[in-house]
Design a protein around this motif. Structure first.
Motif, PDB file in Angstrom:
ATOM      1  N   ILE A 195      42.300 -29.633 -13.679  1.00 24.78           N
ATOM      2  CA  ILE A 195      43.299 -28.460 -14.482  1.00 24.78           C
ATOM      3  C   ILE A 195      44.692 -28.830 -13.982  1.00 24.78           C
ATOM      4  CG2 ILE A 195      43.685 -25.845 -14.549  1.00 24.78           C
ATOM      5  CD1 ILE A 195      40.732 -25.408 -13.912  1.00 24.78           C
ATOM      6  N   SER A 196      44.905 -29.037 -12.501  1.00 22.80           N
ATOM      7  CA  SER A 196      46.375 -29.350 -12.374  1.00 22.80           C
ATOM      8  C   SER A 196      46.769 -30.480 -12.895  1.00 22.80           C
ATOM      9  CB  SER A 196      46.321 -29.592 -10.623  1.00 22.80           C
ATOM     10  OG  SER A 196      45.559 -28.453 -10.051  1.00 22.80           O
ATOM     11  N   PHE A 197      46.056 -31.680 -13.131  1.00 22.34           N
ATOM     12  CA  PHE A 197      46.542 -32.823 -13.852  1.00 22.34           C
ATOM     13  C   PHE A 197      46.971 -32.470 -15.326  1.00 22.34           C
ATOM     14  CE2 PHE A 197      46.212 -37.058 -11.699  1.00 22.34           C
ATOM     15  CZ  PHE A 197      45.688 -36.606 -10.525  1.00 22.34           C
ATOM     16  N   GLU A 198      46.191 -31.666 -15.887  1.00 27.24           N
ATOM     17  CA  GLU A 198      46.359 -31.387 -17.528  1.00 27.24           C
ATOM     18  C   GLU A 198      47.620 -30.508 -17.502  1.00 27.24           C
ATOM     19  OE1 GLU A 198      43.901 -29.402 -20.930  1.00 27.24           O
ATOM     20  OE2 GLU A 198      44.502 -27.834 -19.378  1.00 27.24           O
ATOM     21  N   ASN A 199      47.953 -29.501 -16.610  1.00 27.04           N
ATOM     22  CA  ASN A 199      48.903 -28.846 -16.390  1.00 27.04           C
ATOM     23  C   ASN A 199      50.303 -29.560 -16.116  1.00 27.04           C
ATOM     24  OD1 ASN A 199      48.092 -26.350 -17.061  1.00 27.04           O
ATOM     25  ND2 ASN A 199      47.614 -25.832 -14.794  1.00 27.04           N
ATOM     26  N   ALA A 200      50.087 -30.691 -15.111  1.00 31.37           N
ATOM     27  CA  ALA A 200      51.259 -31.412 -14.869  1.00 31.37           C
ATOM     28  C   ALA A 200      51.610 -32.330 -15.995  1.00 31.37           C
ATOM     29  CB  ALA A 200      50.758 -32.499 -13.735  1.00 31.37           C
ATOM     30  N   LYS A 201      50.517 -32.780 -16.662  1.00 27.97           N
ATOM     31  CA  LYS A 201      50.929 -33.800 -17.789  1.00 27.97           C
ATOM     32  C   LYS A 201      51.304 -33.145 -19.022  1.00 27.97           C
ATOM     33  CE  LYS A 201      50.204 -37.639 -20.453  1.00 27.97           C
ATOM     34  NZ  LYS A 201      51.247 -38.764 -20.339  1.00 27.97           N
ATOM     35  N   LEU A 202      50.831 -31.993 -19.454  1.00 28.55           N
ATOM     36  CA  LEU A 202      51.286 -31.150 -20.510  1.00 28.55           C
ATOM     37  C   LEU A 202      52.882 -30.678 -20.009  1.00 28.55           C
ATOM     38  CD1 LEU A 202      48.399 -29.044 -21.627  1.00 28.55           C
ATOM     39  CD2 LEU A 202      49.428 -31.395 -22.786  1.00 28.55           C
ATOM     40  N   ASN A 203      53.021 -30.372 -18.915  1.00 32.88           N
ATOM     41  CA  ASN A 203      54.447 -29.859 -18.257  1.00 32.88           C
ATOM     42  C   ASN A 203      54.733 -28.634 -18.897  1.00 32.88           C
ATOM     43  OD1 ASN A 203      56.540 -29.939 -16.760  1.00 32.88           O
ATOM     44  ND2 ASN A 203      58.032 -31.070 -17.901  1.00 32.88           N
ATOM     45  N   GLU A 204      53.835 -27.756 -19.321  1.00 37.52           N
ATOM     46  CA  GLU A 204      54.028 -26.588 -20.225  1.00 37.52           C
ATOM     47  C   GLU A 204      54.620 -25.400 -19.105  1.00 37.52           C
ATOM     48  OE1 GLU A 204      50.411 -25.474 -21.517  1.00 37.52           O
ATOM     49  OE2 GLU A 204      50.836 -26.794 -23.474  1.00 37.52           O
ATOM     50  N   ASP A 205      54.135 -25.561 -17.831  1.00 41.12           N
ATOM     51  CA  ASP A 205      54.443 -24.553 -17.115  1.00 41.12           C
ATOM     52  C   ASP A 205      54.284 -25.094 -15.716  1.00 41.12           C
ATOM     53  OD1 ASP A 205      54.802 -22.313 -15.296  1.00 41.12           O
ATOM     54  OD2 ASP A 205      53.695 -20.900 -16.588  1.00 41.12           O
ATOM     55  N   ALA A 206      55.554 -25.364 -14.935  1.00 42.33           N
ATOM     56  CA  ALA A 206      55.593 -26.282 -13.821  1.00 42.33           C
ATOM     57  C   ALA A 206      54.868 -25.159 -12.666  1.00 42.33           C
ATOM     58  CB  ALA A 206      57.206 -26.384 -13.282  1.00 42.33           C
ATOM     59  N   GLU A 207      55.293 -23.674 -12.802  1.00 39.51           N
ATOM     60  CA  GLU A 207      54.725 -22.770 -11.675  1.00 39.51           C
ATOM     61  C   GLU A 207      53.169 -22.733 -11.999  1.00 39.51           C
ATOM     62  OE1 GLU A 207      56.452 -19.102 -11.461  1.00 39.51           O
ATOM     63  OE2 GLU A 207      58.600 -20.081 -10.663  1.00 39.51           O
ATOM     64  N   GLN A 208      52.700 -22.915 -13.110  1.00 39.04           N
ATOM     65  CA  GLN A 208      51.214 -22.911 -13.325  1.00 39.04           C
ATOM     66  C   GLN A 208      50.656 -24.096 -12.660  1.00 39.04           C
ATOM     67  OE1 GLN A 208      49.538 -20.211 -14.611  1.00 39.04           O
ATOM     68  NE2 GLN A 208      47.742 -20.981 -14.019  1.00 39.04           N
ATOM     69  N   THR A 209      51.066 -25.205 -12.728  1.00 36.11           N
ATOM     70  CA  THR A 209      50.796 -26.383 -12.210  1.00 36.11           C
ATOM     71  C   THR A 209      50.735 -26.238 -10.641  1.00 36.11           C
ATOM     72  OG1 THR A 209      51.614 -27.916 -13.953  1.00 36.11           O
ATOM     73  CG2 THR A 209      51.186 -28.992 -11.961  1.00 36.11           C
ATOM     74  N   TYR A 210      51.648 -25.848 -10.080  1.00 36.89           N
ATOM     75  CA  TYR A 210      51.886 -25.539  -8.709  1.00 36.89           C
ATOM     76  C   TYR A 210      50.845 -24.612  -8.126  1.00 36.89           C
ATOM     77  CZ  TYR A 210      53.572 -24.335  -4.313  1.00 36.89           C
ATOM     78  OH  TYR A 210      53.648 -24.021  -2.713  1.00 36.89           O
ATOM     79  N   PHE A 211      50.446 -23.418  -8.983  1.00 34.24           N
ATOM     80  CA  PHE A 211      49.587 -22.458  -8.683  1.00 34.24           C
ATOM     81  C   PHE A 211      47.980 -23.127  -8.566  1.00 34.24           C
ATOM     82  CE2 PHE A 211      46.439 -19.314  -9.809  1.00 34.24           C
ATOM     83  CZ  PHE A 211      46.711 -18.322  -8.620  1.00 34.24           C
ATOM     84  N   GLU A 212      47.819 -23.761  -9.833  1.00 32.00           N
ATOM     85  CA  GLU A 212      46.422 -24.480  -9.638  1.00 32.00           C
ATOM     86  C   GLU A 212      46.285 -25.413  -8.934  1.00 32.00           C
ATOM     87  OE1 GLU A 212      44.212 -23.261 -11.731  1.00 32.00           O
ATOM     88  OE2 GLU A 212      45.397 -21.920 -13.179  1.00 32.00           O
ATOM     89  N   THR A 213      47.212 -26.107  -8.288  1.00 31.94           N
ATOM     90  CA  THR A 213      47.004 -27.094  -7.435  1.00 31.94           C
ATOM     91  C   THR A 213      46.914 -26.471  -6.112  1.00 31.94           C
ATOM     92  OG1 THR A 213      48.541 -28.660  -8.618  1.00 31.94           O
ATOM     93  CG2 THR A 213      47.962 -29.417  -6.482  1.00 31.94           C
ATOM     94  N   MET A 214      47.593 -25.267  -5.883  1.00 34.17           N
ATOM     95  CA  MET A 214      47.458 -24.586  -4.578  1.00 34.17           C
ATOM     96  C   MET A 214      46.064 -24.111  -4.663  1.00 34.17           C
ATOM     97  SD  MET A 214      50.026 -25.327  -2.820  1.00 34.17           S
ATOM     98  CE  MET A 214      49.102 -24.498  -1.538  1.00 34.17           C
ATOM     99  N   ALA A 215      45.429 -23.607  -5.630  1.00 34.26           N
ATOM    100  CA  ALA A 215      43.985 -22.980  -5.746  1.00 34.26           C
ATOM    101  C   ALA A 215      43.070 -24.106  -5.461  1.00 34.26           C
ATOM    102  CB  ALA A 215      43.664 -22.628  -7.158  1.00 34.26           C
ATOM    103  N   ALA A 216      43.352 -25.526  -5.699  1.00 30.99           N
ATOM    104  CA  ALA A 216      42.624 -26.378  -5.140  1.00 30.99           C
ATOM    105  C   ALA A 216      42.929 -26.752  -3.777  1.00 30.99           C
ATOM    106  CB  ALA A 216      43.013 -27.612  -6.073  1.00 30.99           C
ATOM    107  N   LEU A 217      43.911 -26.550  -3.087  1.00 30.82           N
ATOM    108  CA  LEU A 217      44.018 -26.646  -1.916  1.00 30.82           C
ATOM    109  C   LEU A 217      43.414 -25.746  -1.148  1.00 30.82           C
ATOM    110  CD1 LEU A 217      45.420 -28.139   0.808  1.00 30.82           C
ATOM    111  CD2 LEU A 217      47.413 -26.545   0.283  1.00 30.82           C
TER     112      LEU A 217
END
Length: 399
Positions: A195-217
């Motif tokens: 999910i984090s990779f998809e958000n980072a690739k699409l770059n639609e929402d940098a904060e959502q990418t960060y949040f999903e990656t933090m959820a993985a953490l």
């Protein structure tokens, strides 16, 4: 009181006085015990300072990574390797059939080319079959691939039917193989990373990418303790059901879900000797654990989109009578969302097996909650809805 205050005392004289009878001997023994206790306290203080330094260092790494996705992904991988007692870990992304190494945790001095070469056969296999690959450790087996020596698990990062990369964990610090529980964690974690990779690739929402990656953490941090694995997901499910029972709007239900996923992320950096200690914690260790809500808040703080999560993350250990932490809030100072999260968190702690006790059944759980309500610590209305769900079988101790 500092140890240096006693340095002028001749230790040989003190030892001699120990042999004396009467008051002098007793005083010498007492004085010796004070010195020993002082030594122990100084040692504990140094350990506590070191642990807090480690926590702040980890948090600093996370906060500085908000604009550096690869640094954040590496932190997730480091935590997963540590949580599952692996020796090595690698995270690859894939685009147009071409794999790229995004993070490596293992032997130092190993080049990206060496890691890619060693992993290529496994990456090709996963690309062909698109499923998890497991290679158990076998006695007296020859290790032909040291960087990815068994036990080995490689799993594709799949989200919405698309493969975004591969996660590999290799070796075991204590021998043996990855357990079924470990493999479940790897599978769940790979989905979250995808999910984090998809958000980072699409770059639609940098904060959502960060949040999903933090959820993985947060998921990887949780996996460090075998007794809390899956805790955040279970708390989120309990909180969601309580919220629906209380007829909360869907926006509040979503807040409960997101806050549950992140409420314990602040435990990153807390060393295993404290986090997974089987017995009772001493005062210094309790103080360290009690800092995790504040640390968790600081991790989410840079995200303007998720500011509504700060209150439940920081205050999920507060109690209505003011005896909770970190701020000692009372009564109406604690929001309804936070009250629900607190009850869901406590419920999961009671039903989960611990080293010192087995998980409780419904009757024992109700007895505990009745006591909490009677002593004014948690919200009676939230508990009423929890009981309703338990009685209807919608919430069960099995999680």
């Amino acid at each position: 009181l500092k140890k240096t205050d006693f340095e002028k005392i001749d230790e040989k004289v003190l030892l001699e006085l120990h042999k004396e009878e009467g008051e002098i001997g007793e005083l010498a023994k007492s004085f010796g015990q004070i010195l020993k206790r002082l030594d122990n306290n100084l040692h504990q203080l140094e350990e506590t300072k070191k642990t807090l330094h480690d926590i702040l260092k980890k948090v600093s790494e996370v906060l500085s990574s908000v604009e550096n996705f690869d640094n954040l992904i590496r932190l997730v991988l480091e935590t997963a390797v540590d949580a599952l007692d692996a020796k090595r870990g690698a995270l690859f992304s894939v685009e147009d059939g071409h794999y790229t190494l995004r993070a490596w945790v293992g032997e130092e001095g190993v080049s990206s080319e060496q890691v890619m070469s060693a992993a290529q056969a496994y990456l090709d296999l996963i690309a062909k079959e698109n499923r998890i690959f497991i290679s158990p450790a076998m006695e007296n087996s020859e290790q032909t691939n040291a960087l990815f020596a068994p036990p080995l698990v490689c799993t594709p990062l799949i989200y919405r039917g698309k493969t975004w990369g591969v996660l590999c964990l290799s070796g075991n610090r204590y021998g043996g193989n990855f357990s079924d529980d470990d493999l479940t964690i790897v599978s769940n974690l790979s989905n979250q990373i995808a999910i984090s990779f998809e958000n980072a690739k699409l770059n639609e929402d940098a904060e959502q990418t960060y949040f999903e990656t933090m959820a993985a953490l947060a998921m990887a941090v949780e996996a460090r303790d075998p007794y809390s694995r899956g805790h955040s997901d279970r708390v989120g499910e309990y909180a969601r059901k309580i919220g629906h029972s209380m007829a909360l709007p869907e926006s509040s239900i979503q807040t409960l879900r997101d806050a549950s996923r992140m409420h314990d992320v602040g435990k990153i950096g807390i060393r295993d000797a404290v986090l997974v200690k089987p017995g009772a914690l001493n005062l210094e260790e309790r103080d360290i654990i009690r800092k995790h809500p504040v640390i968790g808040e600081s991790i989410v703080l840079p995200l303007k989109t998720f500011k509504h999560l700060l209150d439940p993350i920081r205050h999920h250990h507060e109690q209505l009578d003011g005896s909770g932490y970190p701020d000692g809030l009372k009564g109406e100072e604690i929001t309804p969302i936070t009250r629900i999260l607190t009850v869901a968190d406590i419920y999961d702690a009671l039903v989960t097996n611990r080293p010192y006790r087995e998980g409780m059944g419904p009757d024992a759980i109700k007895k505990e909650f009745d006591h909490f309500v009677a002593t004014g610590k948690i919200d009676a209305e939230v508990v009423h809805h929890l009981y309703h769900l338990i009685d209807r079988g919608e919430i069960q101790p099995s999680g």
